[in-house]
Design a protein around this motif. Sequence first.
Motif, short mmCIF file in Angstrom:
data_model
loop_
_atom_site.label_atom_id
_atom_site.label_comp_id
_atom_site.label_asym_id
_atom_site.label_seq_id
_atom_site.Cartn_x
_atom_site.Cartn_y
_atom_site.Cartn_z
N ASN A 8 0.81 -1.21 0.00
CA ASN A 8 0.00 0.00 0.00
C ASN A 8 0.85 1.27 0.00
O ASN A 8 0.42 2.31 -0.50
N GLY A 44 0.10 3.60 -2.99
CA GLY A 44 -0.32 4.95 -2.65
C GLY A 44 0.49 6.00 -3.40
O GLY A 44 -0.05 7.01 -3.87
N TYR A 72 -0.78 6.00 -6.92
CA TYR A 72 -2.10 6.64 -6.98
C TYR A 72 -1.97 8.15 -6.98
O TYR A 72 -2.63 8.85 -7.76
N SER A 73 -1.09 8.70 -6.11
CA SER A 73 -0.93 10.16 -6.05
C SER A 73 -0.34 10.71 -7.34
O SER A 73 -0.74 11.77 -7.81
N LEU A 105 0.64 5.95 5.70
CA LEU A 105 0.41 7.27 5.10
C LEU A 105 1.65 8.14 5.19
O LEU A 105 2.03 8.81 4.21
N SER A 164 4.47 6.57 2.83
CA SER A 164 4.13 6.71 1.42
C SER A 164 4.20 8.16 0.97
O SER A 164 4.74 8.47 -0.10
N ILE A 196 -3.05 10.11 -1.21
CA ILE A 196 -2.72 8.80 -0.66
C ILE A 196 -3.73 8.38 0.40
O ILE A 196 -4.12 7.21 0.47
N TYR A 208 -6.70 6.92 -1.20
CA TYR A 208 -6.43 5.55 -1.63
C TYR A 208 -6.51 4.58 -0.46
O TYR A 208 -7.10 3.49 -0.56
N LEU A 209 -5.94 4.97 0.67
CA LEU A 209 -5.92 4.09 1.84
C LEU A 209 -7.31 3.88 2.44
O LEU A 209 -7.52 2.89 3.16
#
Length: 280
Positions: free
Chosen positions: A40, A44, A47-48, A133, A136, A244, A247-248
């Motif tokens: 993750n 993450g 994703y960002s 978090l 990432s 992020i 996403y989490l």
Amino acid sequence: MEKLASILVLLCFSFNALAQDVPGPKKDKLWNEFTYDMGNVFNGMGYSYSRPAHWQGEQWGNFGMLTAGTLALFLVDDEVYNWTQEWEEDVPQSIKDYGHKYGNPNNNYMFTGAVYLTGLFTKNEKLRRTGVLLISSATAGGLLQQVSKRIVGRARPKSGDSSGTFDPIHLDRVFNYDSFPSGHAMLAFSNAYAIGKQFKSPWIKAGLYTVGMIPGMVRVLDGFHWISDVAFSTALSIFIVESIDKYLDKKYSEKYNDTRKEVDWSLQFGLNTVGVSVSF
């Protein structure tokens, strides 16, 4: 330049591969939880980085405001730096030491790693998620700012050149011409903003944000960055953390203060004035 392009292409393919869903960890298996969390962390990041491809009108409008605000500060960078030098010696050395050390990548990962491992070994999912978090966001911001420094090549104040001096496009980092963006400001405020999500109180959030801004301001005082470097990096760190964290939300059952008020960040422009307004 070809090597730099190859690296960027490789990163794009890597994050595309990481964009696949990470299967949920098997319960009560520490190693499975660790590998799930690390998956993750990297997903993450991907994703960002992919979010601009999904922006709509409002998001592009916000980006335009950020660009305009950065350019407005760029016009007064030299004046702001000269002004800070008038009272730089009055700032306690302890604050300066904190500013330089806390934003350092090694110290940052010691802190974020400690948060994550505490959550992992105590089986506290909320703390685990916070650690994911933090790690990432720091990694996404750190990689982005390292690449950007080499592309932009902006002179630092302590180089003796003006804020408008650039030596762009270098595969190797050119010291004193790597001012934009500010890694210290990005890492420190990413942590403050992510940790602030744990609390509902606007006063606690404001205190955390203030502490998170100290490294960026200290770097301006000591001639490592211009104020526009720090302002842009702070805004970018908010974007990375929010992306992020979104996403989490799909990966962990623990959420952050679902009833909390959203934080509204907006740029303020006026006669001889430019700044950031924060509403809780």
